[in-house]
Scaffold this motif. Structure first.
Motif, PDB file in Angstrom:
ATOM      1  N   UNK A 170       0.728  -1.389  -0.032  1.00  0.00           N
ATOM      2  CA  UNK A 170      -0.030   0.105   0.038  1.00  0.00           C
ATOM      3  C   UNK A 170       0.684   1.236  -0.039  1.00  0.00           C
ATOM      4  N   UNK A 171       1.945   1.574   0.904  1.00  0.00           N
ATOM      5  CA  UNK A 171       2.401   2.764   0.814  1.00  0.00           C
ATOM      6  C   UNK A 171       3.204   3.072  -0.596  1.00  0.00           C
ATOM      7  N   UNK A 172       3.763   2.172  -1.088  1.00  0.00           N
ATOM      8  CA  UNK A 172       4.207   2.319  -2.402  1.00  0.00           C
ATOM      9  C   UNK A 172       3.366   2.416  -3.546  1.00  0.00           C
ATOM     10  N   UNK A 173       2.283   1.794  -3.463  1.00  0.00           N
ATOM     11  CA  UNK A 173       1.170   1.793  -4.398  1.00  0.00           C
ATOM     12  C   UNK A 173       0.510   3.258  -4.332  1.00  0.00           C
ATOM     13  N   UNK A 174       0.337   3.917  -3.038  1.00  0.00           N
ATOM     14  CA  UNK A 174      -0.405   5.146  -2.947  1.00  0.00           C
ATOM     15  C   UNK A 174       0.720   6.032  -3.798  1.00  0.00           C
ATOM     16  N   UNK A 175       2.234   5.976  -3.604  1.00  0.00           N
ATOM     17  CA  UNK A 175       3.167   6.981  -4.171  1.00  0.00           C
ATOM     18  C   UNK A 175       3.304   6.756  -5.562  1.00  0.00           C
ATOM     19  N   UNK A 176       3.015   5.276  -6.014  1.00  0.00           N
ATOM     20  CA  UNK A 176       3.091   5.179  -7.488  1.00  0.00           C
ATOM     21  C   UNK A 176       1.808   5.960  -8.245  1.00  0.00           C
ATOM     22  N   UNK A 177       0.719   5.913  -7.539  1.00  0.00           N
ATOM     23  CA  UNK A 177      -0.572   6.481  -7.919  1.00  0.00           C
ATOM     24  C   UNK A 177      -0.446   7.927  -7.963  1.00  0.00           C
ATOM     25  N   UNK A 178       0.275   8.581  -7.045  1.00  0.00           N
ATOM     26  CA  UNK A 178       0.468  10.117  -7.178  1.00  0.00           C
ATOM     27  C   UNK A 178       1.464  10.054  -8.515  1.00  0.00           C
ATOM     28  N   UNK A 179       2.441   9.640  -8.780  1.00  0.00           N
ATOM     29  CA  UNK A 179       3.477   9.853  -9.492  1.00  0.00           C
ATOM     30  C   UNK A 179       2.599   9.527 -10.850  1.00  0.00           C
ATOM     31  N   UNK A 180       1.637   8.613 -11.016  1.00  0.00           N
ATOM     32  CA  UNK A 180       0.810   8.446 -12.206  1.00  0.00           C
ATOM     33  C   UNK A 180      -0.046   9.400 -12.727  1.00  0.00           C
ATOM     34  N   UNK A 181      -0.550   9.896 -11.496  1.00  0.00           N
ATOM     35  CA  UNK A 181      -1.638  11.331 -11.774  1.00  0.00           C
ATOM     36  C   UNK A 181      -0.736  12.301 -12.243  1.00  0.00           C
ATOM     37  N   UNK A 182       0.445  12.613 -11.711  1.00  0.00           N
ATOM     38  CA  UNK A 182       1.262  13.822 -12.158  1.00  0.00           C
ATOM     39  C   UNK A 182       1.632  13.421 -13.485  1.00  0.00           C
ATOM     40  N   UNK A 183       1.978  12.301 -13.948  1.00  0.00           N
ATOM     41  CA  UNK A 183       2.399  11.998 -15.247  1.00  0.00           C
ATOM     42  C   UNK A 183       1.111  12.307 -16.267  1.00  0.00           C
ATOM     43  N   UNK A 184      -0.011  11.658 -16.028  1.00  0.00           N
ATOM     44  CA  UNK A 184      -1.159  11.834 -16.575  1.00  0.00           C
ATOM     45  C   UNK A 184      -1.536  13.307 -17.062  1.00  0.00           C
ATOM     46  N   UNK A 185      -1.318  14.165 -15.850  1.00  0.00           N
ATOM     47  CA  UNK A 185      -1.502  15.672 -16.078  1.00  0.00           C
ATOM     48  C   UNK A 185      -0.455  16.150 -16.973  1.00  0.00           C
ATOM     49  N   UNK A 186       0.758  16.014 -16.964  1.00  0.00           N
ATOM     50  CA  UNK A 186       1.615  16.320 -17.862  1.00  0.00           C
ATOM     51  C   UNK A 186       1.721  16.024 -19.248  1.00  0.00           C
ATOM     52  N   UNK A 187       1.054  14.733 -19.354  1.00  0.00           N
ATOM     53  CA  UNK A 187       0.783  14.171 -20.717  1.00  0.00           C
ATOM     54  C   UNK A 187      -0.606  15.067 -21.373  1.00  0.00           C
ATOM     55  N   UNK A 188      -1.252  15.373 -20.643  1.00  0.00           N
ATOM     56  CA  UNK A 188      -2.751  16.026 -20.880  1.00  0.00           C
ATOM     57  C   UNK A 188      -2.060  17.514 -21.320  1.00  0.00           C
ATOM     58  N   UNK A 189      -1.440  18.179 -20.467  1.00  0.00           N
ATOM     59  CA  UNK A 189      -1.061  19.234 -20.828  1.00  0.00           C
ATOM     60  C   UNK A 189      -0.012  19.431 -22.158  1.00  0.00           C
ATOM     61  N   UNK A 190       0.330  18.341 -22.525  1.00  0.00           N
ATOM     62  CA  UNK A 190       0.949  18.347 -23.817  1.00  0.00           C
ATOM     63  C   UNK A 190       0.457  17.652 -24.985  1.00  0.00           C
ATOM     64  N   UNK A 191      -0.935  17.641 -24.622  1.00  0.00           N
ATOM     65  CA  UNK A 191      -1.908  17.271 -25.604  1.00  0.00           C
ATOM     66  C   UNK A 191      -2.038  15.782 -25.933  1.00  0.00           C
ATOM     67  N   UNK A 192      -1.595  15.322 -25.176  1.00  0.00           N
ATOM     68  CA  UNK A 192      -1.434  13.587 -25.327  1.00  0.00           C
ATOM     69  C   UNK A 192      -2.666  12.918 -24.200  1.00  0.00           C
ATOM     70  N   UNK A 193      -3.653  12.348 -24.756  1.00  0.00           N
ATOM     71  CA  UNK A 193      -4.819  11.939 -24.052  1.00  0.00           C
ATOM     72  C   UNK A 193      -4.616  10.230 -24.062  1.00  0.00           C
ATOM     73  N   UNK A 194      -4.531   9.661 -23.140  1.00  0.00           N
ATOM     74  CA  UNK A 194      -4.554   8.211 -23.284  1.00  0.00           C
ATOM     75  C   UNK A 194      -5.960   7.883 -23.375  1.00  0.00           C
ATOM     76  N   UNK A 195      -6.250   6.713 -24.146  1.00  0.00           N
ATOM     77  CA  UNK A 195      -7.622   6.259 -24.469  1.00  0.00           C
ATOM     78  C   UNK A 195      -8.080   5.525 -23.446  1.00  0.00           C
ATOM     79  N   UNK A 196      -9.501   5.077 -23.601  1.00  0.00           N
ATOM     80  CA  UNK A 196     -10.418   4.456 -22.572  1.00  0.00           C
ATOM     81  C   UNK A 196      -9.975   3.157 -22.833  1.00  0.00           C
TER      82      UNK A 196
END
Length: 147
Positions: free
Chosen positions: A117-143
């Motif tokens: 759990x502690x590492x999964x929460x840290x990884x989730x935070x990193x994944x959210x930050x990655x997704x936000x940066x990707x979206x700002x670059x105009x890159x949207x991951x598909x459903x």
């Protein structure tokens, strides 16, 4: 959300060349990171170099944090020229897509399959930050569930 017993994991055994552009860039960056790490080179620089080609350089640090967290346990990632997704790549794409698209509890559930759990929460935070940066670059991951 239960993550075991799914009849068909999205992107399982998918051809790398058939992935949409955002997913392909995420996999290429992940593979570049793993290849650099195996050679003992700075993996973050490999990420920055590749992601900057698509104006997504801001996603390098969050992706590096996500992959470093995942690599604390055995992590199977394909080589840069692997024709299909292998190992944890489909689940990683799934977690990234869920983190970017909003169902973040599902992203956490997929990461909890691999991490305590502690590492999964840290990884989730990193994944959210990655997704936000990707979206700002105009890159949207598909459903992942739309197929």
């Amino acid at each position: 959300m239960a993550t075991t017993g799914l009849p068909n994991w999205p992107w399982s055994n998918a051809e790398a060349d058939a992935l949409p552009p955002a997913e392909r860039l995420a996999i290429d960056a992940t593979r570049a990171w793993a290849a650099a790490a195996r050679r003992g080179e700075p993996a973050l620089l490999a990420l920055r170099h590749l992601l900057s080609t698509e104006d997504a350089g801001a996603a390098a640090e969050p992706l590096d944090a996500l992959l470093r967290t995942l690599a604390q346990h055995p992590l199977t990632v394909g080589c840069p020229l692997c024709p299909r997704l292998v190992g944890e790549e489909p689940a990683l794409l799934l977690a990234m897509a869920c983190a970017q698209r909003g169902p973040r509890r599902e992203a956490l559930a997929f990461l909890l399959r691999r991490l305590p759990p502690p590492q999964a929460y840290a990884a989730t935070a990193a994944a959210i930050a990655f997704g936000c940066a990707f979206r700002r670059a105009g890159l949207r991951l598909g459903d992942p569930w739309s197929n």
